[in-house]
Design an enzyme around this catalytic site. Sequence first.
Site, PDB file in Angstrom:
ATOM      1  N   LEU A 119     -88.107  43.650  15.018  1.00 21.68           N
ATOM      2  CA  LEU A 119     -88.646  42.182  15.075  1.00 21.68           C
ATOM      3  C   LEU A 119     -88.135  41.583  16.256  1.00 21.68           C
ATOM      4  O   LEU A 119     -88.624  40.546  16.711  1.00 21.68           O
ATOM      5  CB  LEU A 119     -88.210  41.301  13.788  1.00 21.68           C
ATOM      6  CG  LEU A 119     -88.798  41.688  12.472  1.00 21.68           C
ATOM      7  CD1 LEU A 119     -88.199  40.916  11.346  1.00 21.68           C
ATOM      8  CD2 LEU A 119     -90.532  41.200  12.541  1.00 21.68           C
ATOM      9  N   SER A 120     -87.301  42.252  17.301  1.00 16.27           N
ATOM     10  CA  SER A 120     -86.798  41.688  18.287  1.00 16.27           C
ATOM     11  C   SER A 120     -87.801  41.097  19.345  1.00 16.27           C
ATOM     12  O   SER A 120     -87.605  39.916  19.640  1.00 16.27           O
ATOM     13  CB  SER A 120     -85.704  42.477  18.726  1.00 16.27           C
ATOM     14  OG  SER A 120     -84.672  42.411  18.016  1.00 16.27           O
ATOM     15  N   THR A 175     -80.062  48.820  19.211  1.00 16.91           N
ATOM     16  CA  THR A 175     -80.180  49.124  17.800  1.00 16.91           C
ATOM     17  C   THR A 175     -79.753  50.580  17.599  1.00 16.91           C
ATOM     18  O   THR A 175     -79.774  51.494  18.438  1.00 16.91           O
ATOM     19  CB  THR A 175     -81.397  48.613  17.124  1.00 16.91           C
ATOM     20  OG1 THR A 175     -81.349  48.703  15.626  1.00 16.91           O
ATOM     21  CG2 THR A 175     -82.726  49.434  17.492  1.00 16.91           C
ATOM     22  N   LYS A 204     -75.790  52.153  19.226  1.00 19.95           N
ATOM     23  CA  LYS A 204     -75.074  51.129  19.286  1.00 19.95           C
ATOM     24  C   LYS A 204     -73.757  51.591  19.663  1.00 19.95           C
ATOM     25  O   LYS A 204     -72.627  50.628  20.458  1.00 19.95           O
ATOM     26  CB  LYS A 204     -74.871  50.121  17.941  1.00 19.95           C
ATOM     27  CG  LYS A 204     -76.078  49.466  17.584  1.00 19.95           C
ATOM     28  CD  LYS A 204     -75.732  48.666  16.397  1.00 19.95           C
ATOM     29  CE  LYS A 204     -76.747  47.478  16.006  1.00 19.95           C
ATOM     30  NZ  LYS A 204     -76.497  46.741  14.988  1.00 19.95           N
ATOM     31  N   ASN A 218     -74.471  45.348  20.223  1.00 23.22           N
ATOM     32  CA  ASN A 218     -75.841  45.315  20.036  1.00 23.22           C
ATOM     33  C   ASN A 218     -76.668  44.447  21.182  1.00 23.22           C
ATOM     34  O   ASN A 218     -77.621  44.128  21.105  1.00 23.22           O
ATOM     35  CB  ASN A 218     -76.094  44.547  18.463  1.00 23.22           C
ATOM     36  CG  ASN A 218     -75.727  43.003  18.485  1.00 23.22           C
ATOM     37  OD1 ASN A 218     -75.017  42.508  19.368  1.00 23.22           O
ATOM     38  ND2 ASN A 218     -76.347  42.392  17.525  1.00 23.22           N
ATOM     39  N   ASP A 270     -73.554  40.872  15.900  1.00 21.87           N
ATOM     40  CA  ASP A 270     -74.040  40.840  14.453  1.00 21.87           C
ATOM     41  C   ASP A 270     -73.127  40.116  13.188  1.00 21.87           C
ATOM     42  O   ASP A 270     -73.403  39.500  12.428  1.00 21.87           O
ATOM     43  CB  ASP A 270     -74.071  42.371  13.717  1.00 21.87           C
ATOM     44  CG  ASP A 270     -75.104  43.105  14.378  1.00 21.87           C
ATOM     45  OD1 ASP A 270     -76.219  42.477  14.426  1.00 21.87           O
ATOM     46  OD2 ASP A 270     -75.079  44.405  14.156  1.00 21.87           O
ATOM     47  N   GLY A 284     -70.780  48.752   1.302  1.00 27.76           N
ATOM     48  CA  GLY A 284     -71.227  49.412   2.416  1.00 27.76           C
ATOM     49  C   GLY A 284     -69.945  49.201   3.580  1.00 27.76           C
ATOM     50  O   GLY A 284     -69.220  48.462   3.408  1.00 27.76           O
ATOM     51  N   ALA A 329     -72.958  47.638  10.234  1.00 23.66           N
ATOM     52  CA  ALA A 329     -73.458  46.188   9.757  1.00 23.66           C
ATOM     53  C   ALA A 329     -72.062  45.741   8.851  1.00 23.66           C
ATOM     54  O   ALA A 329     -71.554  44.588   9.148  1.00 23.66           O
ATOM     55  CB  ALA A 329     -74.410  46.082   8.912  1.00 23.66           C
ATOM     56  N   TYR A 370     -83.975  42.734   4.789  1.00 22.29           N
ATOM     57  CA  TYR A 370     -84.769  41.566   4.994  1.00 22.29           C
ATOM     58  C   TYR A 370     -86.311  41.869   4.987  1.00 22.29           C
ATOM     59  O   TYR A 370     -87.349  41.178   5.184  1.00 22.29           O
ATOM     60  CB  TYR A 370     -84.667  40.616   6.022  1.00 22.29           C
ATOM     61  CG  TYR A 370     -84.720  41.460   7.547  1.00 22.29           C
ATOM     62  CD1 TYR A 370     -85.854  41.914   8.080  1.00 22.29           C
ATOM     63  CD2 TYR A 370     -83.348  41.946   8.140  1.00 22.29           C
ATOM     64  CE1 TYR A 370     -85.849  42.710   9.144  1.00 22.29           C
ATOM     65  CE2 TYR A 370     -83.526  42.701   9.273  1.00 22.29           C
ATOM     66  CZ  TYR A 370     -84.482  43.031   9.763  1.00 22.29           C
ATOM     67  OH  TYR A 370     -84.562  43.839  10.949  1.00 22.29           O
ATOM     68  N   GLY A 393     -81.449  39.063   4.594  1.00 19.41           N
ATOM     69  CA  GLY A 393     -80.737  39.252   5.817  1.00 19.41           C
ATOM     70  C   GLY A 393     -81.252  38.716   6.972  1.00 19.41           C
ATOM     71  O   GLY A 393     -81.000  38.762   8.310  1.00 19.41           O
TER      72      GLY A 393
HETATM   73  P1  NAP Z   1     -75.041  52.603   8.141  1.00 21.50           P
HETATM   74  O1  NAP Z   1     -74.206  52.389   9.276  1.00 21.50           O
HETATM   75  O2  NAP Z   1     -76.028  53.817   8.089  1.00 21.50           O
HETATM   76  O3  NAP Z   1     -74.230  52.295   6.915  1.00 21.50           O
HETATM   77  C1  NAP Z   1     -74.822  52.454   5.650  1.00 21.50           C
HETATM   78  C2  NAP Z   1     -73.728  52.049   4.518  1.00 21.50           C
HETATM   79  O4  NAP Z   1     -74.581  52.149   3.151  1.00 21.50           O
HETATM   80  C3  NAP Z   1     -72.811  53.245   4.318  1.00 21.50           C
HETATM   81  O5  NAP Z   1     -71.334  52.706   4.021  1.00 21.50           O
HETATM   82  C4  NAP Z   1     -73.273  54.233   3.359  1.00 21.50           C
HETATM   83  O6  NAP Z   1     -72.106  54.746   2.615  1.00 21.50           O
HETATM   84  C5  NAP Z   1     -73.666  53.249   2.442  1.00 21.50           C
HETATM   85  N1  NAP Z   1     -74.821  53.854   1.758  1.00 21.50           N
HETATM   86  C6  NAP Z   1     -76.179  54.358   2.177  1.00 21.50           C
HETATM   87  N2  NAP Z   1     -76.910  54.881   1.366  1.00 21.50           N
HETATM   88  C7  NAP Z   1     -76.186  54.517   0.108  1.00 21.50           C
HETATM   89  C8  NAP Z   1     -76.418  54.789  -1.187  1.00 21.50           C
HETATM   90  N3  NAP Z   1     -77.759  55.439  -1.759  1.00 21.50           N
HETATM   91  N4  NAP Z   1     -75.804  54.390  -2.225  1.00 21.50           N
HETATM   92  C9  NAP Z   1     -74.686  53.913  -1.972  1.00 21.50           C
HETATM   93  N5  NAP Z   1     -74.224  53.443  -0.696  1.00 21.50           N
HETATM   94  C10 NAP Z   1     -75.236  53.806   0.430  1.00 21.50           C
HETATM   95  O7  NAP Z   1     -76.158  51.525   8.226  1.00 21.50           O
HETATM   96  P2  NAP Z   1     -75.927  49.955   8.726  1.00 21.50           P
HETATM   97  O8  NAP Z   1     -76.533  49.943  10.191  1.00 21.50           O
HETATM   98  O9  NAP Z   1     -74.633  49.528   8.655  1.00 21.50           O
HETATM   99  O10 NAP Z   1     -77.111  49.260   7.880  1.00 21.50           O
HETATM  100  C11 NAP Z   1     -76.900  48.850   6.684  1.00 21.50           C
HETATM  101  C12 NAP Z   1     -77.963  47.819   6.057  1.00 21.50           C
HETATM  102  O11 NAP Z   1     -77.646  46.474   6.889  1.00 21.50           O
HETATM  103  C13 NAP Z   1     -79.431  48.318   6.226  1.00 21.50           C
HETATM  104  O12 NAP Z   1     -80.034  48.178   5.181  1.00 21.50           O
HETATM  105  C14 NAP Z   1     -79.810  47.723   7.560  1.00 21.50           C
HETATM  106  O13 NAP Z   1     -81.070  47.451   7.745  1.00 21.50           O
HETATM  107  C15 NAP Z   1     -79.253  46.152   7.269  1.00 21.50           C
HETATM  108  N6  NAP Z   1     -78.907  45.650   8.562  1.00 21.50           N
HETATM  109  C16 NAP Z   1     -79.213  44.248   8.674  1.00 21.50           C
HETATM  110  C17 NAP Z   1     -79.141  43.545   9.764  1.00 21.50           C
HETATM  111  C18 NAP Z   1     -79.502  42.177   9.838  1.00 21.50           C
HETATM  112  O14 NAP Z   1     -79.523  41.632  10.798  1.00 21.50           O
HETATM  113  N7  NAP Z   1     -80.112  41.446   8.697  1.00 21.50           N
HETATM  114  C19 NAP Z   1     -78.205  44.057  10.804  1.00 21.50           C
HETATM  115  C20 NAP Z   1     -77.723  45.547  10.746  1.00 21.50           C
HETATM  116  C21 NAP Z   1     -78.164  46.018   9.445  1.00 21.50           C
HETATM  117  P3  NAP Z   1     -71.402  56.169   3.213  1.00 21.50           P
HETATM  118  O15 NAP Z   1     -70.280  55.634   3.898  1.00 21.50           O
HETATM  119  O16 NAP Z   1     -70.928  56.706   1.806  1.00 21.50           O
HETATM  120  O17 NAP Z   1     -72.209  56.988   3.749  1.00 21.50           O
END
Ligand code: NAP
Length: 272
Positions: free
Chosen positions: A11-12, A57, A61, A82, A97, A122, A126, A208, A229
């Site tokens: 969306l950026s 992204t 990162k 980011n 972030d 998580g 993020a 989101y 989010g």
């Molecule tokens: P990431 O680095 O891949 O980390 C994902 C985390 O979620 C890890 O801790 C992982 O656990 C856990 N996870 C993944 N699948 C899972 C499952 N099925 N059951 C339980 N835990 C699970 O991803 P990220 O970049 O941090 O992003 C995480 C979320 O935040 C995404 O939905 C992303 O779209 C959102 N986000 C939103 C914004 C915003 O501005 N609103 C910004 C960034 C990210 P493990 O450590 O065990 O693998």
Amino acid sequence: MVIGRPVEHSLSPVIHNAAFEALGLDWGFFALSVPPGGVADAVAAMRNLALAGMSVTMPHKDAVVDLVDARSPAVALLGAANCLWWRGAELVADNTDGIGFVDALHHDAGFEPRGRRAVVFGAGGAARAVIAALASAGAAEIVVVNRTRARAEVAASLAGPSGRIGTAEDVVDADMVVNASPVGMGDEALPFDPSLLGRGHLVIDLIYEPMATPLVLAARERGAVAINGLGMLIHQAAHAFRHWTGEDPPIEVMSASATAELARRRTVSPQP
Ligand code: NAP
């Protein structure tokens, strides 16, 4: 520009182009799909073409951090960036972030995290940004719940003495609960049992798209206040916008453009 892979659904461009137009700036923002291994070329292009700024992204990162001249304290702590911007002749990496998340708490929920108890589901990029920002904002306790314990330990350590590993049951005594896992993105799954929630909880799902996530809906059914989010996305972008342009970001314009784009996508490709 924003670099990532995949980046087509970012969306950026919508958010920043709306902001440039609102401020009468003759600037443009576009998405560039960059494969793993192509990050150095992308950053070199930013230097050679004197581009004013770059959003970064997944999955780039971490890699950009080694390609800049200076790093913000958040980047030094998290090892991930980011946003790249110019401070004079110096290319600087920031990670907006976490501050974007805290800004969204204030702006969208009227919530002050100082002295409050948080549970974060998580431990990825993020979650780590959120945990570090909550600690910096004075949260009293930050409990990390994650599938992989080793990653939870690293994430909890970012909060110093306020951080610890926990379980979903810690939700009961928390003031705020953050879903920083992708659980609920594109399916009806929930990151924890919503019967643990009630009135008095603030729930923030970093997802989101869809705007009404399964967790947001379940939390509201239980009487909790729940937001998605999008606010974090807008406010992290706002900090980047300020770095690049030196101008105050038009938050409402940025938010309205993103909301309209998400609604448009939903019409074109309805959620099941
Ligand atoms: P990431 O680095 O891949 O980390 C994902 C985390 O979620 C890890 O801790 C992982 O656990 C856990 N996870 C993944 N699948 C899972 C499952 N099925 N059951 C339980 N835990 C699970 O991803 P990220 O970049 O941090 O992003 C995480 C979320 O935040 C995404 O939905 C992303 O779209 C959102 N986000 C939103 C914004 C915003 O501005 N609103 C910004 C960034 C990210 P493990 O450590 O065990 O693998």
